[in-house]
Scaffold this active site. Sequence first.
Site, PDB file in Angstrom:
ATOM      1  CE  LYS A  82      57.672  71.687 -82.248  1.00 45.11           C
ATOM      2  NZ  LYS A  82      56.223  71.865 -82.323  1.00 45.11           N
ATOM      3  CB  CYS A 134      59.277  65.168 -69.610  1.00 45.33           C
ATOM      4  SG  CYS A 134      60.656  64.402 -70.444  1.00 45.33           S
ATOM      5  CG  MET A 135      59.382  60.956 -71.007  1.00 45.62           C
ATOM      6  SD  MET A 135      57.658  61.295 -71.359  1.00 45.62           S
ATOM      7  CE  MET A 135      56.953  59.683 -71.201  1.00 45.62           C
ATOM      8  CG  MET A 166      55.012  67.101 -70.600  1.00 46.83           C
ATOM      9  SD  MET A 166      56.140  65.910 -69.906  1.00 46.83           S
ATOM     10  CE  MET A 166      56.450  64.898 -71.324  1.00 46.83           C
ATOM     11  N   GLY A 168      58.040  63.830 -75.044  1.00 48.35           N
ATOM     12  CA  GLY A 168      58.277  65.173 -75.558  1.00 48.35           C
ATOM     13  C   GLY A 168      59.614  65.318 -76.258  1.00 48.35           C
ATOM     14  CD  GLN A 169      63.919  65.684 -73.397  1.00 49.27           C
ATOM     15  OE1 GLN A 169      65.003  66.156 -73.675  1.00 49.27           O
ATOM     16  NE2 GLN A 169      63.677  65.132 -72.228  1.00 49.27           N
TER      17      GLN A 169
HETATM   18  S1  SF4 Z   1      58.958  65.144 -84.780  1.00 42.92           S
HETATM   19 FE1  SF4 Z   1      57.605  66.529 -83.673  1.00 42.92          FE
HETATM   20  S2  SF4 Z   1      58.473  68.554 -84.012  1.00 42.92           S
HETATM   21 FE2  SF4 Z   1      59.344  67.209 -85.570  1.00 42.92          FE
HETATM   22  S3  SF4 Z   1      57.966  67.429 -87.343  1.00 42.92           S
HETATM   23 FE3  SF4 Z   1      57.246  65.682 -86.152  1.00 42.92          FE
HETATM   24  S4  SF4 Z   1      55.660  66.533 -84.808  1.00 42.92           S
HETATM   25 FE4  SF4 Z   1      56.895  68.254 -85.570  1.00 42.92          FE
END
Ligand code: SF4
Length: 810
Positions: free
Chosen positions: A87, A171-172, A346, A383-384
């Site tokens: 990503k 989520c947190m 999560m 996660g964010q």
């Molecule tokens: S911050 Fe998360 S999504 Fe972005 S490169 Fe690092 S592991 Fe991948």
Amino acid sequence: MSIDRRHFLKTSAMAAAVAAARQRAFGKYENTELDATASGDGVVWDKAPCRFCGTGCHVRVGVKDDKVVAIQGEQLAEVNKGLLCVKGYHVGGILYGKDRLKQPMLRKNGKLEPISWDEAIDVIAERIQENPIEFAIYGSGQWTIPEGYAAQKLIKGGLSNNHIDPNARLCMASAVTGYLSTHGVDEPAGCYTDLDECDVLIMWGNNPAEMHPVLFSRVIDRRSKGEKVMLIDIGTRRTRTTEYCDEYMEFRPNSDLAIANGIAHLLIERGTYDKEFVERFCNFRKDTEKASLMGQASTFEEYAELLKPYTPEYVEKISGVPAEKIRLLADLFGRRDLRITSLWCMGVNQHTRGTNMNRLLHGIHMLSGHFGKPGDAPTSLTGQPSACGTAREVGTLAHALPGGRVVANESHRKDCEAVWNLPEGRINPKPGYHTVLMWEKFCTPSSEGGDVSTIWVQVTNPGHTLPNLKKLFTGKRDLEDKFLIVSEVYPTATTELADLVLPAAMWVEKNGIYGNSERRTQQWFKMVNPPGEARDDTWMTIAVARRLFELGHEGMKDKDGEFIFSVKDESGAEVPIWQWEHYYDLNVDKVLFEEYRQLTFLKHKDVAPYDELVKARGLRWPVVQKEDGSWQETPFRFMEFSDSYVEKGKELQFYHSVTKDDRAQIWFCPYEPATEEPDSAYPMWLCTGRVLEHWHTGTMTRRIPQLRNAMPHAYVEMHPDDAAAQGLANGDLAVVETRRGRIELPVWLNGRGRPPRGTLFVPFFDENLLINELTLGDIDPISKEPDYKKCAAMVYKPNSSKAPASSPTL
Ligand code: SF4
């Protein structure tokens, strides 16, 4: 590049996805300057954190002709040391989807029609003016720190209603309440260095190989260099993470509390707990009958007594994890010669007992003394990208204020009123509505008590991510007096129901600051212009506040009658930052951040000055100034060797202890059944989650062809025997149904994830297959975080006579 890393990339589960971008990642690294630099080909490079997950990797962004043309992993960044996941390598592409929103649109006669920004700002201001106490902002862990801070100041300091909550509630929130009730203050003590130092890494309901791949690679890299690191996966299904683990312990959904209690029981029964650590640094607590954040005091003796039923055999009966594996975990925690790090995300937090499970994980680390040294840490990942920075540290939750303050505390309110120069009493002491309640109120007719009439959604997609969507989101559809404002970058499930859509600038189209999972604050500058009329969310908030000021709203004035977002230039003249053409006359991010910074010292969350962040690839707070004037970050909190707020000779000091004696709290929390469990009508568990290629609702990643093609749609993972019992084969369409709805999904057998019999897994990224129409919506009573990880479901072949799946073997 080390041979080991090359080897890892070739062999790891992530290799297929990463390979296409590997050359770019490890290509010649030309620019190591901190400031934006130009290379010979006219590409200007600058630093930014990745837009996606809470890992907080840094990228180098290459810009040419007002366009992001290249991305590199930032080799100077401690977090990722040049590596990115698939990503991250494609993050530049998120700006260039064909359907970017480029102008404000107002729904007229059922259709969204273009309007001017002036009109849009008027519509919002008038809506607020009509009914300020029923106005709410629903924000995000993707808000930049200044965005969240400005929104919070508008709601809490301006409108005095406290109805603001970020999606981080989803989520947190359980991690927050877990840390608060254990350490007395939010956010982890350790940092990512723990991954480089631990001997044992335990992942609790966590799949970092896909969800935090760069962090996971830090451990895998160590192994490929010959270091011994034992990996343990405690999960409800096999994942890519499991493939790397020495031990896999599969537990029945919801039974993780029994496992944690089983470990604690054995540590005490065998006398292998760390007596000295416990006596020096810990107190004991237990829940009250009505769940509460601080519960009530307990004793070691009572704790030991309450744990007695949790024998390995009893835990096996509840969890399905063999008794000898519980003994193995207790063996490891009982050893002083090992360093143990626990990671969760999560799986633990999105749990109707999420706060309790967080407490128990902290508890077994405290009880065993596996805390306070690099590599010995219980850490909740985010996660964010700014769930920590903006939701938790800025305090954009409905009950919170900046810097660890809460609205219910008079002196905390006064601190904020002083920094914001507001009249005393401006901030309302009553917490606003948390996420689930806010949306429930919004989707309830006003005549029936639905006292939220307008919600402004910023930087998130609740039409996709809220649980039990038909009740909490689509219920708005037929309510004519409700008004939904959405600032967004692309059309989403949320904009579909919006009455007003505001086109937003994103990521490097604006200045920004994020705070990642390890207390690291990261700054970047605007590098390219947003498309069309898209504008910064902070500007939108300030422009609306200014329009209210002009309409005479008293809340928009400070105690001297000046605009609450008034900014002066060096000559003392007001800069009209509410006018877009003047917004970048000065650095509004810097102004807001320095104001916020004044509120970060009370709980020792001291963020660095903005100018220091400009020079760094993020700094972990508390950041303190040394005698020579330089600034020092704090990798390990509460620990004398690292944290300058710990008094000399204390070694370890929980300086915000709830018992005011510098001690942490070890909690007893019982195992309790899930609120909805499989039964004869719905005999399977349904668990939801994420995939490597897509970030959350896929709004950004589904517009990147490489990622979209790699993972084009959602699916249901199930055990081959469960599939066979329903006459389903790999790739067949199956109906997944819960008491809240049903959807059809292709079956994926023996794929990345392999659930046990009786369990289904569906990722939530696909806007065409909204699994959250099926999820539960029940919440943790303390954190108010919903449970997305378990509800009762059935699966069957479409058009077959509807029949429950075979009886689960759980
Ligand atoms: S911050 Fe998360 S999504 Fe972005 S490169 Fe690092 S592991 Fe991948």
